[in-house]
Scaffold this active site. Structure first.
Site, PDB file in Angstrom:
ATOM      1  N   GLY A  94      29.648  21.467  32.995  1.00  0.00           N
ATOM      2  CA  GLY A  94      29.911  22.361  33.904  1.00  0.00           C
ATOM      3  C   GLY A  94      28.542  23.547  33.909  1.00  0.00           C
ATOM      4  O   GLY A  94      27.645  23.206  33.493  1.00  0.00           O
ATOM      5  N   GLY A  95      29.010  24.649  34.535  1.00  0.00           N
ATOM      6  CA  GLY A  95      27.968  25.274  34.954  1.00  0.00           C
ATOM      7  C   GLY A  95      27.167  25.949  33.584  1.00  0.00           C
ATOM      8  O   GLY A  95      25.955  25.964  33.537  1.00  0.00           O
ATOM      9  N   HIS A 123      45.318  35.263  38.191  1.00  0.00           N
ATOM     10  CA  HIS A 123      44.716  35.733  39.519  1.00  0.00           C
ATOM     11  C   HIS A 123      45.737  35.801  40.390  1.00  0.00           C
ATOM     12  O   HIS A 123      46.776  35.362  40.582  1.00  0.00           O
ATOM     13  CB  HIS A 123      43.841  34.449  40.036  1.00  0.00           C
ATOM     14  N   PHE A 164      33.712  43.157  45.414  1.00  0.00           N
ATOM     15  CA  PHE A 164      34.858  42.187  44.743  1.00  0.00           C
ATOM     16  C   PHE A 164      35.577  43.552  43.797  1.00  0.00           C
ATOM     17  O   PHE A 164      35.020  44.705  43.936  1.00  0.00           O
ATOM     18  CB  PHE A 164      34.158  41.372  43.559  1.00  0.00           C
ATOM     19  N   GLU A 194      33.152  29.515  29.436  1.00  0.00           N
ATOM     20  CA  GLU A 194      34.609  29.902  29.508  1.00  0.00           C
ATOM     21  C   GLU A 194      35.033  29.597  28.070  1.00  0.00           C
ATOM     22  O   GLU A 194      36.004  30.364  27.454  1.00  0.00           O
ATOM     23  CB  GLU A 194      35.699  29.293  30.442  1.00  0.00           C
ATOM     24  N   SER A 231      32.482  35.522  35.975  1.00  0.00           N
ATOM     25  CA  SER A 231      32.610  34.210  34.960  1.00  0.00           C
ATOM     26  C   SER A 231      31.442  33.314  35.415  1.00  0.00           C
ATOM     27  O   SER A 231      30.660  32.802  34.627  1.00  0.00           O
ATOM     28  CB  SER A 231      33.770  33.566  35.240  1.00  0.00           C
ATOM     29  N   ARG A 269      38.981  39.976  32.663  1.00  0.00           N
ATOM     30  CA  ARG A 269      37.527  39.737  33.362  1.00  0.00           C
ATOM     31  C   ARG A 269      37.427  40.054  34.814  1.00  0.00           C
ATOM     32  O   ARG A 269      38.334  39.915  35.466  1.00  0.00           O
ATOM     33  CB  ARG A 269      37.253  38.097  33.359  1.00  0.00           C
ATOM     34  N   GLN A 320      44.039  35.510  31.923  1.00  0.00           N
ATOM     35  CA  GLN A 320      44.101  36.257  33.353  1.00  0.00           C
ATOM     36  C   GLN A 320      44.927  35.631  34.339  1.00  0.00           C
ATOM     37  O   GLN A 320      44.762  34.321  34.518  1.00  0.00           O
ATOM     38  CB  GLN A 320      42.800  36.107  33.911  1.00  0.00           C
ATOM     39  N   ARG A 347      41.602  42.608  38.545  1.00  0.00           N
ATOM     40  CA  ARG A 347      42.783  41.434  38.717  1.00  0.00           C
ATOM     41  C   ARG A 347      44.111  41.766  38.021  1.00  0.00           C
ATOM     42  O   ARG A 347      45.216  41.512  38.389  1.00  0.00           O
ATOM     43  CB  ARG A 347      42.234  40.172  38.248  1.00  0.00           C
ATOM     44  N   LEU A 407      43.498  27.999  44.030  1.00  0.00           N
ATOM     45  CA  LEU A 407      42.923  29.330  44.261  1.00  0.00           C
ATOM     46  C   LEU A 407      42.446  30.031  45.688  1.00  0.00           C
ATOM     47  O   LEU A 407      42.043  29.118  46.437  1.00  0.00           O
ATOM     48  CB  LEU A 407      41.747  29.649  43.435  1.00  0.00           C
ATOM     49  N   THR A 444      40.054  32.978  47.089  1.00  0.00           N
ATOM     50  CA  THR A 444      39.143  33.853  46.169  1.00  0.00           C
ATOM     51  C   THR A 444      39.356  35.501  46.520  1.00  0.00           C
ATOM     52  O   THR A 444      40.018  35.723  47.628  1.00  0.00           O
ATOM     53  CB  THR A 444      37.833  33.666  46.640  1.00  0.00           C
ATOM     54  N   GLU A 445      39.399  36.189  45.495  1.00  0.00           N
ATOM     55  CA  GLU A 445      39.375  37.565  45.581  1.00  0.00           C
ATOM     56  C   GLU A 445      38.255  38.159  46.701  1.00  0.00           C
ATOM     57  O   GLU A 445      38.526  39.183  47.404  1.00  0.00           O
ATOM     58  CB  GLU A 445      38.804  38.331  44.294  1.00  0.00           C
ATOM     59  N   HIS A 473      44.458  31.646  35.649  1.00  0.00           N
ATOM     60  CA  HIS A 473      43.317  31.537  36.159  1.00  0.00           C
ATOM     61  C   HIS A 473      42.136  31.290  35.209  1.00  0.00           C
ATOM     62  O   HIS A 473      41.241  30.342  35.193  1.00  0.00           O
ATOM     63  CB  HIS A 473      42.944  32.546  37.319  1.00  0.00           C
TER      64      HIS A 473
END
Lengths: 248, 597
Positions: free
Chosen positions: B25-26, B253, B129, B397, B413, B408, B251, B297, B263, B265-266, B364
């Site tokens: 992943g990232g 969401h 946000f 994560e 993230s 968070r 968390q 959140r 999801l 998004t916020e 989330h």
């Protein structure tokens, strides 16, 4: 979700005819009809139905990850047409209470609904699917106007599911030479990016009889793309770019 | 050697790398990029093709004070917001590092080609946000989240994959890491992993092992998380005797699509959307008079849950809340939120430019994880003292560095995973330059790491994975959700202790070596279970309400006893406390205050 948790009056049964093949066990592939109980109080996706089928038949194999159409794992052939199982409502594809699932065509089958995507990714890598810059990077971001950025809409969203390339007859015949719609869409994504500084070499790489020119505009790629993208248009943009380059 | 045979360490083939990263992943791909670019022999072990990793699902953006929307924006304000958002148990040295290094990490992503949305000036587009402020909470709402439409995670993940291709990273795609190999000096010396397609199994030996396996939201029955989010790194770490920190902090969401859990998004609220109850009331005005729908959140999720509990939910079962966007006009909705439009149509049957989206708080993000320092080095706690685990790193994560503490902030993230994936890479690169020797594992060490797999392969009877998973998920959902209560949690823990035996002795019917997803799901289930049990026991132990951990029986924050990290070891199932870092290097520490929005 398990079938046991659903009240009886909200269940109906469907038949899922699924391509099965485990090379270590089976001499040859076969279609297995699984009768699966599904809820009637809500529409479920093909992927949800597959989960229910896997509860009865744990050896049934398929790829899945995000279950919301953004990761590109669960491309498969649904009633003869490629699509993502997780965003295909069962109600849309159920015919006489039956659905037929096969692996995406044109690539070797590893097991059941899982194909070997190596050829697909090899072709992708050939287009150098990354930004190439030669000038020094600034201390902050490179500037790009909203209009220039808009050129990337319809290109950057590709999820590499393979639905397009594996529905393309030109890719079936020459999967090692014709790059296929997915790779060519990515090629155009970088040519179209005002920040990229390798347009000429990208075009050079495409100037042979097969890489690009094997596209015959059949447009299966457009009709199956689960993200609504248009690889045929990207391919014709590259052709135009090549043509205008020759004129100059 | 195949994964379905009786596997002996002495026959196991070995692969060797300078650095291996478990997870594509990232965080993993940012770490691998750093290592590959520095010329180290690096491999990413990813159980899915890297662009299928869950980072792909992140939508709204990456929060960072890049001074595009506001030239006067300051990373210290971002730090203040993050500390406050964490309910004061985020480590301030780590938060300082993330917020101050962030701009560099974000600009690097842009240079790699990330297709950020743009402002008229050609800079990166930022949107407001939740939990963001100017001037340390005194200057009103900030606009700090850098976005590529509402597909920021997808853009980020694909960009990192592209950059890794360019850098020549070795990818072991669709390989599954089973367990860490630990030698008798307690150094981590690689992992046991197998190629899913063929079942070929190896000991993958390395000087540095980075866990970047992401979250574990699948411990709950309703989650925004991908099906692959099974806490593999947490399971591996706990089994190898490492601790987890603040694992009770989950968390929820505010806006998962009702029924589907996907999801929204916020960023919807950042762009001007708001929440409505069945009376059409903008109820967040009551709960958070200043920030309203853009409160933190945890605050918004609790407010929504209360509205539903008190009978003001929407729909025939009064079980959800409406998210309204239609007043923004189709232009904004389709241009800024194209992915949301698509998801709402698919999973809720509504066009958000016309109708409200039915939403509900949904699991989330795992704020807790494997404790690390800012270099990504894993920390174990012995007799109250931090000790660095030799050879093991964690980022993203799966790690708890800890920048999120008890809650968070949205957009943090993605920043966490690039900043700390990069930091781990930088540290490993530097230490390799100084010279790190390859340490060895004995046959016994490797055999120990093979135990779990061999046991599963030898199983001839036992419970099915899908049944155990559902049992665990229902338990977690019912007893460890948005609101928690001691008696329910104790009941939940009791139920888990029964499930534990079944999970340890479950039945793998399909023994095929070829792309056996049943084996993967069984191994994942054991990892999920480790996370669930750690969450349950720790949640019951933290007798206060802080951040996302809200207890009806202990409704107040208790700074005297719990301004602390929780530390949990699976071996003893005991919870201890660890000091929160209040020692930032360049600014004064932010002291705990009453947290209101």
């Amino acid at each position: 979700m398990s079938a046991a948790a659903i009240p009886v009056e909200q269940i109906k049964t469907i038949t899922m005819s699924i391509y099965r093949y485990d090379p270590t066990v089976d001499e040859k592939p076969y279609m297995q009809d699984l009768v699966v109980e599904i809820p009637t109080d809500k529409d479920i996706m093909v992927l949800d139905a597959l989960h229910l089928a896997k509860q009865q038949e744990p050896s049934l194999s398929y790829r899945r990850s995000c279950r919301e159409g953004v990761c590109g794992s669960d491309g498969m052939n649904i009633n003869g047409k490629n699509g993502l199982a997780c965003v295909t409502p069962l109600s849309e594809v159920l015919k006489r209470n039956k659905i037929t699932l096969r692996p995406m065509p044109g690539l070797p089958v590893v097991r059941d609904l899982i194909v070997d995507m190596k050829q697909f990714f090899d072709q992708l890598e050939k287009v150098k699917p990354y930004l190439i810059t030669k000038s020094d990077s600034p201390d902050i971001e490179r500037k790009q106007t909203p209009e220039d950025r808009e050129e990337l809409d319809g290109l950057y969203e590709c999820i590499l599911c393979g639905c397009c390339s594996t529905s393309c007859p030109s890719f079936w015949w020459n999967p090692d030479k014709f790059l296929g719609p997915a790779a060519l869409l990515q090629s155009w994504r970088f040519i179209a990016d005002t920040r990229d500084e390798a347009t000429e070499e990208r075009l050079d790489d495409l100037e042979d009889a097969f890489s690009l020119y094997r596209c015959h505009g059949i447009m299966n790629c457009v009709s199956v793309c689960p993200k609504g993208l248009n690889p045929t248009e990207a391919i014709s943009n590259i052709r135009n770019k090549l043509l205008t380059r020759e004129k100059n | 050697m195949l994964v379905n045979e009786v596997i002996n360490a002495k026959d196991l083939p070995v692969m060797e790398f300078d650095g291996i990263i478990v997870g594509g992943g990232g965080a993993g791909m940012r770490a691998s990029l750093q290592l590959a670019e520095s010329g180290l022999n690096t491999a990413v072990i990813s159980k899915v093709f890297p662009t299928r990793s869950h980072t792909v699902s992140a939508q709204g953006g990456i929060t960072c004070a890049i001074q595009s929307d506001d030239p006067d924006d300051d990373w210290r304000w971002h730090m203040f917001d993050t500390v406050k958002g964490s309910d004061y148990i985020g480590d301030q040295e780590a938060i300082e590092y993330m917020c101050s290094e962030g701009p560099k990490a974000v600009f690097e992503l842009e240079h790699m080609g990330l297709p950020f949305s743009r402002t008229e000036e050609g800079r990166i587009y930022q949107r407001p946000f939740g939990g963001q402020s100017k001037d340390y909470g005194k200057g009103g709402q900030a606009t700090r989240t850098c976005a590529a439409a509402d597909r920021t995670g997808h853009s980020l993940l694909h960009t990192l994959y592209q950059a890794n291709l360019k850098a020549g990273t070795n990818f072991l795609n669709e390989w599954f890491a089973v367990d860490l190999v630990l030698n008798t000096d307690d150094a981590v010396v690689g992992v046991i992993a197998f190629k899913i397609e063929t079942g070929e199994i190896y000991y993958i030996k390395s000087k540095a092992t980075v866990l970047a396996t992401g979250g574990a939201g699948r411990i709950y029955s309703s989650t925004t998380n991908a099906l692959i989010n099974s806490g593999d790194g947490i399971g591996m770490a706990l089994r190898a005797g490492m601790p987890v920190q603040d694992i009770e902090m989950w968390q929820f969401h505010p806006t998962g699509i009702h029924g589907a859990g996907t999801l929204v998004t916020e960023g919807c609220r950042g762009e001007g959307g708001y929440l409505l109850n069945k009376d059409g009331e903008r109820f967040m005005e009551r709960y958070a008079p200043n920030a309203k729908d853009l409160a933190s959140r945890d605050v918004v999720a609790r407010s929504m849950a209360l509205e539903i509990l008190e009978g003001r939910g929407c729909g025939p079962n009064a079980d959800h809340i409406f998210l309204r966007l239609d007043h923004l006009g189709p232009e904004v909705v389709h241009k800024r939120l194209p992915g949301i439009t698509e998801l709402s149509k698919t999973f809720a049957g509504v066009d958000p430019a016309v109708q409200p989206i039915p939403v509900v708080p949904t699991c989330h993000y795992m704020m807790g994880g494997i404790p690390t320092n800012i270099n990504g080095q894993v920390i174990s706690v012995e007799n109250g003292e931090d000790k660095i685990v030799d050879g093991l790193f964690a980022a993203g994560e799966v790690a708890c560095v800890s920048v999120h503490g008890g809650n968070r902030l949205g957009g943090n993230s993605l920043l966490d995973l690039v900043v700390f994936g990069r930091a781990a890479g930088l540290y490993i690169e530097e230490s390799m330059k100084q010279g790190v020797e390859m340490k060895n594992a004995s046959v016994d060490d490797i055999d120990k790491a093979l135990e779990r797999l061999n046991k599963l392969n030898a199983s001839t009877q036992g419970e099915q994975v899908s049944i155990l998973k559902e049992k665990m998920q229902q338990n977690m959902q019912n007893n460890f959700g948005v609101f928690r209560r001691g008696d329910l949690m104790e009941k939940g823990i009791e139920e888990l202790s029964h499930t534990r035996d079944e999970v340890d002795n479950m039945f793998l019917q399909d023994k095929s070596a070829t792309f056996n997803t049943a084996r993967i799901e069984a191994l994942e289930m054991q990892n999920l279970f480790e996370v669930a049990e750690a969450t349950a026991i720790t949640a019951n132990e933290r007798k206060e309400s802080r951040g996302a951990h809200a207890r009806d029986d202990h409704p107040e924050r208790d700074d005297d006893n719990w301004l602390k990290h929780s530390i949990y070891y699976a071996e003893t199932k005991e919870v201890s406390k660890r000091d929160v870092n209040y020692r930032p290097k360049t600014v004064q520490a932010f002291q705990p205050m009453v947290r209101s929005y």
